[in-house]
Design a protein around this motif. Structure first.
Motif, PDB file in Angstrom:
ATOM      1  N   ARG A 289      19.715   3.002  -1.702  1.00  0.00           N
ATOM      2  CA  ARG A 289      18.931   2.011  -0.972  1.00  0.00           C
ATOM      3  C   ARG A 289      17.724   2.673  -0.338  1.00  0.00           C
ATOM      4  N   MET A 290      16.556   2.053  -0.508  1.00  0.00           N
ATOM      5  CA  MET A 290      15.352   2.531   0.156  1.00  0.00           C
ATOM      6  C   MET A 290      15.499   2.270   1.649  1.00  0.00           C
ATOM      7  N   LYS A 291      15.137   3.225   2.462  1.00  0.00           N
ATOM      8  CA  LYS A 291      15.296   3.088   3.909  1.00  0.00           C
ATOM      9  C   LYS A 291      13.970   2.716   4.553  1.00  0.00           C
ATOM     10  N   GLN A 292      14.068   1.901   5.598  1.00  0.00           N
ATOM     11  CA  GLN A 292      12.884   1.525   6.351  1.00  0.00           C
ATOM     12  C   GLN A 292      12.693   2.471   7.522  1.00  0.00           C
ATOM     13  N   HIS A 293      11.457   2.820   7.787  1.00  0.00           N
ATOM     14  CA  HIS A 293      11.097   3.610   8.961  1.00  0.00           C
ATOM     15  C   HIS A 293      10.176   2.717   9.792  1.00  0.00           C
ATOM     16  N   GLY A 294      10.752   2.075  10.824  1.00  0.00           N
ATOM     17  CA  GLY A 294      10.001   1.057  11.531  1.00  0.00           C
ATOM     18  C   GLY A 294       9.958  -0.201  10.703  1.00  0.00           C
TER      19      GLY A 294
ATOM     20  N   ASP B  85       6.080   8.637   1.677  1.00  0.00           N
ATOM     21  CA  ASP B  85       6.774   9.907   1.466  1.00  0.00           C
ATOM     22  C   ASP B  85       8.219   9.685   1.032  1.00  0.00           C
ATOM     23  N   HIS B  86       8.884   8.725   1.689  1.00  0.00           N
ATOM     24  CA  HIS B  86      10.266   8.410   1.324  1.00  0.00           C
ATOM     25  C   HIS B  86      10.328   7.848  -0.092  1.00  0.00           C
ATOM     26  N   ILE B  87       9.382   6.961  -0.416  1.00  0.00           N
ATOM     27  CA  ILE B  87       9.316   6.377  -1.756  1.00  0.00           C
ATOM     28  C   ILE B  87       9.103   7.467  -2.802  1.00  0.00           C
ATOM     29  N   SER B  88       8.173   8.347  -2.530  1.00  0.00           N
ATOM     30  CA  SER B  88       7.858   9.421  -3.472  1.00  0.00           C
ATOM     31  C   SER B  88       9.063  10.320  -3.706  1.00  0.00           C
ATOM     32  N   ASP B  89       9.747  10.698  -2.626  1.00  0.00           N
ATOM     33  CA  ASP B  89      10.896  11.603  -2.752  1.00  0.00           C
ATOM     34  C   ASP B  89      12.017  10.978  -3.568  1.00  0.00           C
TER      35      ASP B  89
ATOM     36  N   GLU C  96       0.836  -1.202   0.000  1.00  0.00           N
ATOM     37  CA  GLU C  96       0.000   0.000   0.000  1.00  0.00           C
ATOM     38  C   GLU C  96       0.872   1.252   0.000  1.00  0.00           C
ATOM     39  N   GLU C  97       1.949   1.232   0.804  1.00  0.00           N
ATOM     40  CA  GLU C  97       2.860   2.375   0.835  1.00  0.00           C
ATOM     41  C   GLU C  97       3.576   2.541  -0.504  1.00  0.00           C
ATOM     42  N   ILE C  98       3.938   1.417  -1.119  1.00  0.00           N
ATOM     43  CA  ILE C  98       4.636   1.474  -2.408  1.00  0.00           C
ATOM     44  C   ILE C  98       3.754   2.099  -3.476  1.00  0.00           C
ATOM     45  N   THR C  99       2.533   1.603  -3.602  1.00  0.00           N
ATOM     46  CA  THR C  99       1.655   2.134  -4.651  1.00  0.00           C
ATOM     47  C   THR C  99       1.288   3.589  -4.385  1.00  0.00           C
ATOM     48  N   ALA C 100       1.044   3.930  -3.110  1.00  0.00           N
ATOM     49  CA  ALA C 100       0.713   5.314  -2.779  1.00  0.00           C
ATOM     50  C   ALA C 100       1.898   6.234  -3.050  1.00  0.00           C
ATOM     51  N   GLY C 101       3.092   5.767  -2.709  1.00  0.00           N
ATOM     52  CA  GLY C 101       4.288   6.572  -2.947  1.00  0.00           C
ATOM     53  C   GLY C 101       4.555   6.784  -4.426  1.00  0.00           C
ATOM     54  N   LEU C 102       4.361   5.731  -5.218  1.00  0.00           N
ATOM     55  CA  LEU C 102       4.567   5.856  -6.662  1.00  0.00           C
ATOM     56  C   LEU C 102       3.551   6.805  -7.286  1.00  0.00           C
ATOM     57  N   ARG C 103       2.286   6.660  -6.890  1.00  0.00           N
ATOM     58  CA  ARG C 103       1.266   7.564  -7.420  1.00  0.00           C
ATOM     59  C   ARG C 103       1.563   9.009  -7.008  1.00  0.00           C
ATOM     60  N   GLY C 104       1.956   9.198  -5.752  1.00  0.00           N
ATOM     61  CA  GLY C 104       2.217  10.539  -5.259  1.00  0.00           C
ATOM     62  C   GLY C 104       3.451  11.187  -5.855  1.00  0.00           C
ATOM     63  N   SER C 105       4.371  10.365  -6.377  1.00  0.00           N
ATOM     64  CA  SER C 105       5.612  10.911  -6.929  1.00  0.00           C
ATOM     65  C   SER C 105       5.386  11.637  -8.249  1.00  0.00           C
ATOM     66  N   GLY C 106       4.348  11.241  -8.958  1.00  0.00           N
ATOM     67  CA  GLY C 106       4.092  11.841 -10.262  1.00  0.00           C
ATOM     68  C   GLY C 106       4.933  11.278 -11.388  1.00  0.00           C
ATOM     69  N   VAL C 107       5.778  10.276 -11.100  1.00  0.00           N
ATOM     70  CA  VAL C 107       6.615   9.702 -12.158  1.00  0.00           C
ATOM     71  C   VAL C 107       5.854   8.577 -12.863  1.00  0.00           C
ATOM     72  N   ARG C 108       6.224   8.309 -14.093  1.00  0.00           N
ATOM     73  CA  ARG C 108       5.675   7.160 -14.799  1.00  0.00           C
ATOM     74  C   ARG C 108       6.307   5.899 -14.228  1.00  0.00           C
ATOM     75  N   PHE C 109       5.513   4.837 -14.103  1.00  0.00           N
ATOM     76  CA  PHE C 109       6.078   3.600 -13.552  1.00  0.00           C
ATOM     77  C   PHE C 109       5.360   2.385 -14.099  1.00  0.00           C
ATOM     78  N   LEU C 110       6.128   1.303 -14.199  1.00  0.00           N
ATOM     79  CA  LEU C 110       5.604  -0.014 -14.560  1.00  0.00           C
ATOM     80  C   LEU C 110       5.870  -0.920 -13.369  1.00  0.00           C
ATOM     81  N   LEU C 111       4.807  -1.384 -12.721  1.00  0.00           N
ATOM     82  CA  LEU C 111       4.914  -2.179 -11.498  1.00  0.00           C
ATOM     83  C   LEU C 111       4.499  -3.609 -11.774  1.00  0.00           C
ATOM     84  N   VAL C 112       5.378  -4.558 -11.440  1.00  0.00           N
ATOM     85  CA  VAL C 112       5.051  -5.978 -11.524  1.00  0.00           C
ATOM     86  C   VAL C 112       4.614  -6.435 -10.144  1.00  0.00           C
TER      87      VAL C 112
END
Length: 378
Positions: free
Chosen positions: A306-311, A317-321, A213-229
């Protein structure tokens, strides 16, 4: 603090930065003069000292999972990089470096494969048995190219008395394989050059529903084009700039001109394909060798972050940035350098797997050796 004072008393060339939380800084006060010992604070990521005794489990979990990110941020903000880190043994992520494995650069223990808990000790036992049996073989075909891992391959040659060949990813014949132009490739055909982020967690492991859920929300919020498997269905869709598919021809996708980045779980096959395609990485290791592969990408090759974990999760937000920064067509100098290094590694792969390259030469040498020993083997 007393130890720090003793250390700086030995030489005026020693400067110590003493890290505390903001709460502890308020207790200690900023007016204490310690000469070459200076106090720096990080946010209050742990339960307050006033109530810590009633939540020791929460305190320890916070120390183990939430302290690393602000600590690294503080390190990056120092005027000079530290030459030594002194840390409590509970901070296992702070200073445990392994620099004695032949052919492997200095590595944090945290990045080495973890086989604790559940069935993993049994898996580790089987892996050790497999590795031990390598000495009984006559040949070792190494699934990489020499130019990428010369230190490791040279160390193996020095250690093992058998023929070792780095045959690399046998993928220069991609264009010889028929392609029916699947829907995802048709979608990529319509995207601008280097504009789409390819996201895949591999074909074996899955992330939690909360993390997805965080991944998809972050990708949508980033505004970038993406192909997700994603093998699981994505209930909230992917917005007007994304496409979600259950499977794709990964190598062909990565080599498509519209792909500008690769979010990967860092399985070795995916790493090799991403390097061959010349894409910068966002690494998201899950277990086993993936942490070490991530370290190779981020620290040794310097072609990714590297993507960082928070908890327990990586936040939207981190994904989007990170996605926005990596895919920005006018990205900063660090991203441009990363892209340049990724292209350089791609050229090494193409050269190694091309005519008279190291990979082709090794394959020919392997076949020649086999045929000399047993002419009717093929």
């Amino acid at each position: 603090m007393n130890l720090c004072k003793v250390l700086v008393s030995k030489s005026d060339k020693i400067l110590i930065t003493f890290e505390v939380t903001e709460e502890w800084l308020s207790f200690i006060g900023t007016d204490e003069k310690c000469g070459n010992v200076r106090l720096r604070s990080i946010p209050n990521f742990v339960p307050s000292e006033q109530v810590r005794a009633s939540d020791m489990v929460g305190f320890l979990e916070a120390v183990w999972t939430k302290m690393e990110a602000p600590f690294e941020k503080l390190l990056n903000e120092l005027e000079l990089p530290p030459t030594l880190i002194i840390a409590d043994t509970h901070l296992f992520w702070a200073n445990e470096q392994v620099d004695y494995i032949p052919g492997v650069s200095s590595t944090r223990l945290l990045d080495l494969p973890d086989f604790n808990g559940g069935i993993y000790p049994l898996i580790l036992k089987q892996i050790l048995g497999c590795v031990s049996s390598v000495r009984k073989a006559d040949y070792l075909l190494f699934p990489s190219i020499y130019e990428l891992e010369s230190r490791t391959i040279d160390a193996l040659k020095a250690e093992l008395s058998l023929f070792i060949y780095a045959v690399g990813p046998c993928i220069p014949y991609l264009n010889l394989i028929p392609c029916d132009r699947a829907y995802c490739l048709q979608w990529l055909d319509r995207q601008p050059c280097n504009s789409a982020l390819y996201v895949s967690m591999g074909s074996f492991l899955s992330v939690s529903s909360a993390q997805m859920e965080e991944i998809t929300a972050g990708l949508r919020g980033s505004g970038v084009r993406f192909l997700l498997v994603a093998r699981e269905g994505i209930s909230d869709g992917c917005g007007d700039k994304g496409l979600v598919v259950p499977w794709c021809d990964q190598l062909r996708v990565l080599c498509h001109g519209s792909i500008g980045g690769f979010w990967s779980h860092c399985g070795w096959n995916s790493v090799r394909e991403g390097v061959f395609a010349g894409t910068p990485f966002l690494t998201f290791p899950l277990l086993a060798d993936q942490n070490l592969n991530s370290k190779l990408i981020v620290e040794d090759w310097k072609i990714g972050w590297r993507m960082k974990q928070h908890g327990s999760v990586t936040t939207r937000d981190h994904i989007s940035d990170l996605a926005k920064t990596l895919m920005d067509s006018e990205s900063d100098d660090e991203v441009q350098r990363m892209r340049r290094r990724a292209r350089e590694l791609r050229e090494k792969c193409l050269k190694a797997t091309g005519r008279h390259g190291s990979s082709e030469t090794n394959i020919s040498s392997f076949l020649d050796n086999i045929l000399q020993c047993n002419p009717i083997a093929f």
